[in-house]
Design a protein around this motif. Structure first.
Motif, PDB file in Angstrom:
ATOM      1  N   PHE A  64     -12.614  -5.307 -13.808  1.00  0.00           N
ATOM      2  CA  PHE A  64     -12.326  -6.680 -13.419  1.00  0.00           C
ATOM      3  C   PHE A  64     -11.213  -6.673 -12.378  1.00  0.00           C
ATOM      4  O   PHE A  64     -10.167  -6.048 -12.586  1.00  0.00           O
ATOM      5  N   GLY A  65     -11.436  -7.368 -11.276  1.00  0.00           N
ATOM      6  CA  GLY A  65     -10.431  -7.448 -10.228  1.00  0.00           C
ATOM      7  C   GLY A  65      -9.306  -8.398 -10.604  1.00  0.00           C
ATOM      8  O   GLY A  65      -9.422  -9.169 -11.567  1.00  0.00           O
ATOM      9  N   PRO A  66      -8.197  -8.349  -9.866  1.00  0.00           N
ATOM     10  CA  PRO A  66      -7.083  -9.269 -10.126  1.00  0.00           C
ATOM     11  C   PRO A  66      -7.519 -10.724  -9.972  1.00  0.00           C
ATOM     12  O   PRO A  66      -8.366 -11.049  -9.139  1.00  0.00           O
ATOM     13  N   LEU A  67      -6.931 -11.598 -10.774  1.00  0.00           N
ATOM     14  CA  LEU A  67      -7.225 -13.018 -10.688  1.00  0.00           C
ATOM     15  C   LEU A  67      -6.483 -13.643  -9.518  1.00  0.00           C
ATOM     16  O   LEU A  67      -5.362 -13.244  -9.190  1.00  0.00           O
ATOM     17  N   SER A  68      -7.082 -14.629  -8.907  1.00  0.00           N
ATOM     18  CA  SER A  68      -6.412 -15.369  -7.838  1.00  0.00           C
ATOM     19  C   SER A  68      -5.426 -16.364  -8.441  1.00  0.00           C
ATOM     20  O   SER A  68      -5.529 -16.727  -9.616  1.00  0.00           O
ATOM     21  N   SER A  69      -4.472 -16.819  -7.628  1.00  0.00           N
ATOM     22  CA  SER A  69      -3.493 -17.793  -8.117  1.00  0.00           C
ATOM     23  C   SER A  69      -4.168 -19.089  -8.537  1.00  0.00           C
ATOM     24  O   SER A  69      -3.728 -19.762  -9.481  1.00  0.00           O
ATOM     25  N   GLU A  70      -5.264 -19.451  -7.851  1.00  0.00           N
ATOM     26  CA  GLU A  70      -5.986 -20.682  -8.202  1.00  0.00           C
ATOM     27  C   GLU A  70      -6.597 -20.592  -9.601  1.00  0.00           C
ATOM     28  O   GLU A  70      -6.774 -21.618 -10.268  1.00  0.00           O
ATOM     29  N   MET A  71      -6.913 -19.383 -10.042  1.00  0.00           N
ATOM     30  CA  MET A  71      -7.470 -19.203 -11.377  1.00  0.00           C
ATOM     31  C   MET A  71      -6.367 -19.084 -12.435  1.00  0.00           C
ATOM     32  O   MET A  71      -6.550 -19.503 -13.588  1.00  0.00           O
ATOM     33  N   MET A  72      -5.224 -18.530 -12.061  1.00  0.00           N
ATOM     34  CA  MET A  72      -4.161 -18.284 -13.026  1.00  0.00           C
ATOM     35  C   MET A  72      -3.346 -19.536 -13.333  1.00  0.00           C
ATOM     36  O   MET A  72      -3.003 -19.787 -14.499  1.00  0.00           O
ATOM     37  N   ILE A  73      -3.017 -20.305 -12.307  1.00  0.00           N
ATOM     38  CA  ILE A  73      -2.089 -21.428 -12.487  1.00  0.00           C
ATOM     39  C   ILE A  73      -2.585 -22.454 -13.509  1.00  0.00           C
ATOM     40  O   ILE A  73      -1.815 -22.868 -14.389  1.00  0.00           O
ATOM     41  N   PRO A  74      -3.858 -22.896 -13.458  1.00  0.00           N
ATOM     42  CA  PRO A  74      -4.310 -23.868 -14.475  1.00  0.00           C
ATOM     43  C   PRO A  74      -4.160 -23.357 -15.907  1.00  0.00           C
ATOM     44  O   PRO A  74      -3.780 -24.109 -16.810  1.00  0.00           O
ATOM     45  N   ARG A  75      -4.471 -22.074 -16.114  1.00  0.00           N
ATOM     46  CA  ARG A  75      -4.350 -21.524 -17.470  1.00  0.00           C
ATOM     47  C   ARG A  75      -2.889 -21.422 -17.893  1.00  0.00           C
ATOM     48  O   ARG A  75      -2.546 -21.704 -19.049  1.00  0.00           O
ATOM     49  N   LEU A  76      -2.023 -21.015 -16.971  1.00  0.00           N
ATOM     50  CA  LEU A  76      -0.596 -20.950 -17.278  1.00  0.00           C
ATOM     51  C   LEU A  76      -0.044 -22.343 -17.584  1.00  0.00           C
ATOM     52  O   LEU A  76       0.770 -22.511 -18.499  1.00  0.00           O
ATOM     53  N   GLU A  77      -0.491 -23.341 -16.826  1.00  0.00           N
ATOM     54  CA  GLU A  77      -0.041 -24.710 -17.073  1.00  0.00           C
ATOM     55  C   GLU A  77      -0.495 -25.191 -18.453  1.00  0.00           C
ATOM     56  O   GLU A  77       0.237 -25.921 -19.131  1.00  0.00           O
ATOM     57  N   HIS A  78      -1.698 -24.778 -18.867  1.00  0.00           N
ATOM     58  CA  HIS A  78      -2.185 -25.137 -20.203  1.00  0.00           C
ATOM     59  C   HIS A  78      -1.298 -24.524 -21.287  1.00  0.00           C
ATOM     60  O   HIS A  78      -0.912 -25.209 -22.255  1.00  0.00           O
ATOM     61  N   VAL A  79      -0.961 -23.257 -21.130  1.00  0.00           N
ATOM     62  CA  VAL A  79      -0.100 -22.586 -22.108  1.00  0.00           C
ATOM     63  C   VAL A  79       1.278 -23.232 -22.139  1.00  0.00           C
ATOM     64  O   VAL A  79       1.845 -23.475 -23.214  1.00  0.00           O
ATOM     65  N   VAL A  80       1.809 -23.519 -20.968  1.00  0.00           N
ATOM     66  CA  VAL A  80       3.130 -24.148 -20.870  1.00  0.00           C
ATOM     67  C   VAL A  80       3.140 -25.502 -21.581  1.00  0.00           C
ATOM     68  O   VAL A  80       4.086 -25.846 -22.306  1.00  0.00           O
ATOM     69  N   GLN A  81       2.088 -26.273 -21.376  1.00  0.00           N
ATOM     70  CA  GLN A  81       2.001 -27.584 -22.003  1.00  0.00           C
ATOM     71  C   GLN A  81       1.885 -27.481 -23.522  1.00  0.00           C
ATOM     72  O   GLN A  81       2.544 -28.209 -24.270  1.00  0.00           O
ATOM     73  N   GLN A  82       1.036 -26.571 -23.998  1.00  0.00           N
ATOM     74  CA  GLN A  82       0.831 -26.425 -25.432  1.00  0.00           C
ATOM     75  C   GLN A  82       2.071 -25.889 -26.141  1.00  0.00           C
ATOM     76  O   GLN A  82       2.354 -26.263 -27.286  1.00  0.00           O
ATOM     77  N   GLU A  83       2.817 -25.015 -25.464  1.00  0.00           N
ATOM     78  CA  GLU A  83       4.006 -24.413 -26.065  1.00  0.00           C
ATOM     79  C   GLU A  83       5.285 -25.182 -25.741  1.00  0.00           C
ATOM     80  O   GLU A  83       6.373 -24.788 -26.165  1.00  0.00           O
ATOM     81  N   ASN A  84       5.141 -26.271 -24.974  1.00  0.00           N
ATOM     82  CA  ASN A  84       6.283 -27.114 -24.615  1.00  0.00           C
ATOM     83  C   ASN A  84       7.391 -26.315 -23.917  1.00  0.00           C
ATOM     84  O   ASN A  84       8.576 -26.395 -24.267  1.00  0.00           O
ATOM     85  N   VAL A  85       6.997 -25.518 -22.938  1.00  0.00           N
ATOM     86  CA  VAL A  85       7.930 -24.690 -22.179  1.00  0.00           C
ATOM     87  C   VAL A  85       8.368 -25.438 -20.925  1.00  0.00           C
ATOM     88  O   VAL A  85       7.534 -26.015 -20.216  1.00  0.00           O
ATOM     89  N   GLN A  86       9.659 -25.424 -20.667  1.00  0.00           N
ATOM     90  CA  GLN A  86      10.183 -26.049 -19.452  1.00  0.00           C
ATOM     91  C   GLN A  86      10.154 -25.012 -18.323  1.00  0.00           C
ATOM     92  O   GLN A  86      10.842 -23.996 -18.400  1.00  0.00           O
ATOM     93  N   ILE A  87       9.354 -25.311 -17.308  1.00  0.00           N
ATOM     94  CA  ILE A  87       9.184 -24.363 -16.200  1.00  0.00           C
ATOM     95  C   ILE A  87       9.228 -25.130 -14.885  1.00  0.00           C
ATOM     96  O   ILE A  87       8.668 -26.229 -14.762  1.00  0.00           O
ATOM     97  N   SER A  88       9.902 -24.554 -13.907  1.00  0.00           N
ATOM     98  CA  SER A  88      10.011 -25.177 -12.589  1.00  0.00           C
ATOM     99  C   SER A  88       8.873 -24.685 -11.691  1.00  0.00           C
ATOM    100  O   SER A  88       8.253 -23.653 -11.981  1.00  0.00           O
ATOM    101  N   PRO A  89       8.577 -25.396 -10.612  1.00  0.00           N
ATOM    102  CA  PRO A  89       7.520 -24.941  -9.691  1.00  0.00           C
ATOM    103  C   PRO A  89       7.772 -23.539  -9.136  1.00  0.00           C
ATOM    104  O   PRO A  89       6.841 -22.741  -9.032  1.00  0.00           O
ATOM    105  N   ASP A  90       9.044 -23.248  -8.797  1.00  0.00           N
ATOM    106  CA  ASP A  90       9.327 -21.904  -8.278  1.00  0.00           C
ATOM    107  C   ASP A  90       9.213 -20.851  -9.376  1.00  0.00           C
ATOM    108  O   ASP A  90       8.891 -19.684  -9.118  1.00  0.00           O
ATOM    109  N   GLY A  91       9.444 -21.262 -10.643  1.00  0.00           N
ATOM    110  CA  GLY A  91       9.245 -20.342 -11.764  1.00  0.00           C
ATOM    111  C   GLY A  91       7.784 -19.986 -11.935  1.00  0.00           C
ATOM    112  O   GLY A  91       7.434 -18.830 -12.191  1.00  0.00           O
ATOM    113  N   MET A  92       6.903 -20.988 -11.792  1.00  0.00           N
ATOM    114  CA  MET A  92       5.465 -20.734 -11.868  1.00  0.00           C
ATOM    115  C   MET A  92       5.021 -19.804 -10.746  1.00  0.00           C
ATOM    116  O   MET A  92       4.234 -18.871 -10.961  1.00  0.00           O
TER     117      MET A  92
END
Length: 208
Positions: free
Chosen positions: A42-70
Motif C-alpha cells: 500500500f502506498g502512502p496516503l495523501s493529505s486529502e485522505m488523512m486529514i478527514p480521518r484525523l479530524e474524526h479522531v480529534v472530534q471523537q477524542e475531544n482533542v484540541q488541535i490547531s491548523p498548523d498542528g494538523m
C-alpha cells in the motif's frame, strides 16, 4: 528466535487460522515468514485522505488541535496513518494542546523556524559563529544532526542555487550522511556541513 517461534505458530494453526502481519519494512520480515504470506503493498496516503480521518479522531477524542498542528501531523507521518495517530496521541498526552511546536517537540524533530535559522547562520555567518549557534540550538532542543541534515536537504531543493552549486552541495551532504550512518562524531560532521555551505557561498559569489 522470536521470528522462528512465530513461524512455528503460523505453521501449527494454519488449518483454522489466518494471520495478518502489518509492517512498514518488508526487509525486516525473515524470508521463511515471507514465503508463507501473500504480500499486499500500500502506498502512502495523501493529505486529502488523512486529514478527514484525523479530524474524526480529534472530534471523537475531544482533542484540541490547531491548523498548523494538523499540518505538522500530516507532514511528519509521510502518508502513514498509524504514525500520524501515534504522534497525535503522544503529543496530546504530553502537552494536551496539539500545535506545530508541540508536535515537533514531542517527536524531537527540528522546527521549520530552527532549520531556517540554521540555514541563515551557515550561509551568512562566519564558520565559528555558525558552529557555536548551531551547537547551542542542538543542545537546547536535543536535536540530532541527522534530522537537521534531512530537513536542510529539503530546503536546498527549494533555494534557487545554480545547478553546479546545488550538485556540489548535495554531494557533500550525501557524504556527511554516509559518515553519520557509519558512526562518526556529530561535532566533526557538523563542521563538515557548515564548511560545505561556506564553500557554497563562495561559489555563488564567484559565479555572480
Amino acid at each position: 528466535m522470536r521470528r522462528n517461534a512465530l513461524r512455528r505458530v503460523i505453521e501449527k494453526f494454519t488449518e483454522n487460522t489466518r494471520f495478518c502481519m502489518i509492517c512498514n519494512y518488508l526487509s525486516k520480515v525473515i524470508p521463511a515468514l515471507q514465503s508463507r504470506c501473500t504480500r499486499f503493498r500500500f502506498g502512502p496516503l495523501s493529505s486529502e485522505m488523512m486529514i478527514p480521518r484525523l479530524e474524526h479522531v480529534v472530534q471523537q477524542e475531544n482533542v484540541q488541535i490547531s491548523p498548523d498542528g494538523m499540518k505538522a501531523l500530516v507532514t511528519l507521518s509521510n502518508g502513514d496513518m498509524r504514525r500520524a495517530l501515534n504522534i497525535l496521541q503522544s503529543t496530546y498526552m504530553a502537552y494536551e494542546n496539539v500545535t506545530e511546536d508541540t508536535v515537533y517537540t514531542c517527536t524531537g524533530h527540528p522546527l521549520r523556524s530552527d532549520i531556517a535559522n540554521i540555514l541563515d547562520w551557515m550561509l551568512n555567518k562566519d564558520f565559528t559563529t555558525a558552529y557555536n549557534h548551531i551547537m547551542e540550538l542542538k543542545t537546547l532542543k536535543g536535536l540530532a544532526l541527522h534530522d537537521i541534515l534531512t530537513e536542510v536537504h529539503l530546503y536546498v531543493h527549494r533555494v534557487d542555487f545554480p545547478p553546479s552549486v546545488r550538485i556540489h552541495l548535495l554531494t557533500k551532504m550525501a557524504d556527511i550522511e554516509y559518515r553519520l550512518a557509519s558512526g562518526t562524531s556529530e561535532k566533526i560532521q557538523l563542521s563538515s556541513l557548515i564548511a560545505a555551505f561556506q564553500v557554497t557561498r563562495d561559489l555563488i559569489v564567484a559565479e555572480a
